[in-house]
Design a protein around this motif. Sequence first.
Motif, PDB file in Angstrom:
ATOM      1  N   PRO A  81       0.796  -1.336  -0.046  1.00  0.00           N
ATOM      2  CA  PRO A  81      -0.175  -0.026  -0.017  1.00  0.00           C
ATOM      3  C   PRO A  81       1.039   1.294   0.047  1.00  0.00           C
ATOM      4  N   ARG A  82       0.330   2.098  -0.786  1.00  0.00           N
ATOM      5  CA  ARG A  82       0.996   3.660  -0.884  1.00  0.00           C
ATOM      6  C   ARG A  82       0.485   4.252   0.493  1.00  0.00           C
ATOM      7  N   LEU A  83       1.277   4.440   1.495  1.00  0.00           N
ATOM      8  CA  LEU A  83       0.784   4.958   2.878  1.00  0.00           C
ATOM      9  C   LEU A  83       0.403   6.451   2.698  1.00  0.00           C
ATOM     10  N   GLU A  84       1.311   7.109   1.753  1.00  0.00           N
ATOM     11  CA  GLU A  84       0.948   8.596   1.561  1.00  0.00           C
ATOM     12  C   GLU A  84      -0.246   8.954   0.751  1.00  0.00           C
ATOM     13  N   ARG A  85      -0.878   7.915   0.278  1.00  0.00           N
ATOM     14  CA  ARG A  85      -2.406   8.245  -0.413  1.00  0.00           C
ATOM     15  C   ARG A  85      -3.402   7.712   0.360  1.00  0.00           C
ATOM     16  N   VAL A  86      -2.995   6.329   1.057  1.00  0.00           N
ATOM     17  CA  VAL A  86      -4.278   5.643   1.752  1.00  0.00           C
ATOM     18  C   VAL A  86      -4.550   6.334   2.983  1.00  0.00           C
ATOM     19  N   VAL A  87      -3.498   6.927   3.662  1.00  0.00           N
ATOM     20  CA  VAL A  87      -4.028   7.583   5.134  1.00  0.00           C
ATOM     21  C   VAL A  87      -4.935   8.678   4.946  1.00  0.00           C
ATOM     22  N   PRO A  88      -4.505   9.524   4.196  1.00  0.00           N
ATOM     23  CA  PRO A  88      -5.315  10.910   4.000  1.00  0.00           C
ATOM     24  C   PRO A  88      -6.801  10.560   3.487  1.00  0.00           C
ATOM     25  N   VAL A  89      -6.870   9.428   2.534  1.00  0.00           N
ATOM     26  CA  VAL A  89      -8.235   9.077   2.319  1.00  0.00           C
ATOM     27  C   VAL A  89      -9.130   8.342   3.409  1.00  0.00           C
ATOM     28  N   ALA A  90      -8.403   7.787   4.303  1.00  0.00           N
ATOM     29  CA  ALA A  90      -8.896   6.917   5.531  1.00  0.00           C
ATOM     30  C   ALA A  90      -9.244   8.003   6.459  1.00  0.00           C
ATOM     31  N   VAL A  92     -10.304  11.055   5.726  1.00  0.00           N
ATOM     32  CA  VAL A  92     -11.438  11.771   5.235  1.00  0.00           C
ATOM     33  C   VAL A  92     -12.735  11.070   5.472  1.00  0.00           C
ATOM     34  N   ALA A  93     -12.479   9.504   5.180  1.00  0.00           N
ATOM     35  CA  ALA A  93     -13.736   8.629   5.465  1.00  0.00           C
ATOM     36  C   ALA A  93     -13.996   8.688   6.717  1.00  0.00           C
ATOM     37  N   VAL A  94     -13.197   8.701   7.890  1.00  0.00           N
ATOM     38  CA  VAL A  94     -13.563   8.550   9.020  1.00  0.00           C
ATOM     39  C   VAL A  94     -14.202   9.837   9.712  1.00  0.00           C
ATOM     40  N   GLY A  95     -13.559  10.919   9.184  1.00  0.00           N
ATOM     41  CA  GLY A  95     -14.313  12.211   9.217  1.00  0.00           C
ATOM     42  C   GLY A  95     -15.567  12.373   8.752  1.00  0.00           C
TER      43      GLY A  95
END
Length: 109
Positions: A81-90, A92-95
Amino acid sequence: MADTSDIRTPAQIEADIKRRRDVLAETLDEIGVRVHPKTIVGDAKAKVVSNIDHTLGRAYVSVNKAITDVRAQFVDEEGAPRLERVVPVALVAVGLVGLLALGTRRRKG
């Protein structure tokens, strides 16, 4: 002078007529089958099913390509996984889920 090379006997003429009648009867039977309402409806249904299958096949290919493109954004060539892209999307989803949960709590109260 008359050409006598094509003189046929009455039996040969009758056999030719019978053969041609049989061919004509077969042709008329085929026409009857082709213009029968059940045949026409069956052909129309087959054409619709073929078009639907073609459309669904194209849709499947398009969706599969879109999924592959999205997956390529979040996974590198090795499958990690590309953490630099997965973390921000996750985040936003949690928010968004948190905002929706707060919104539904306020309406109930």
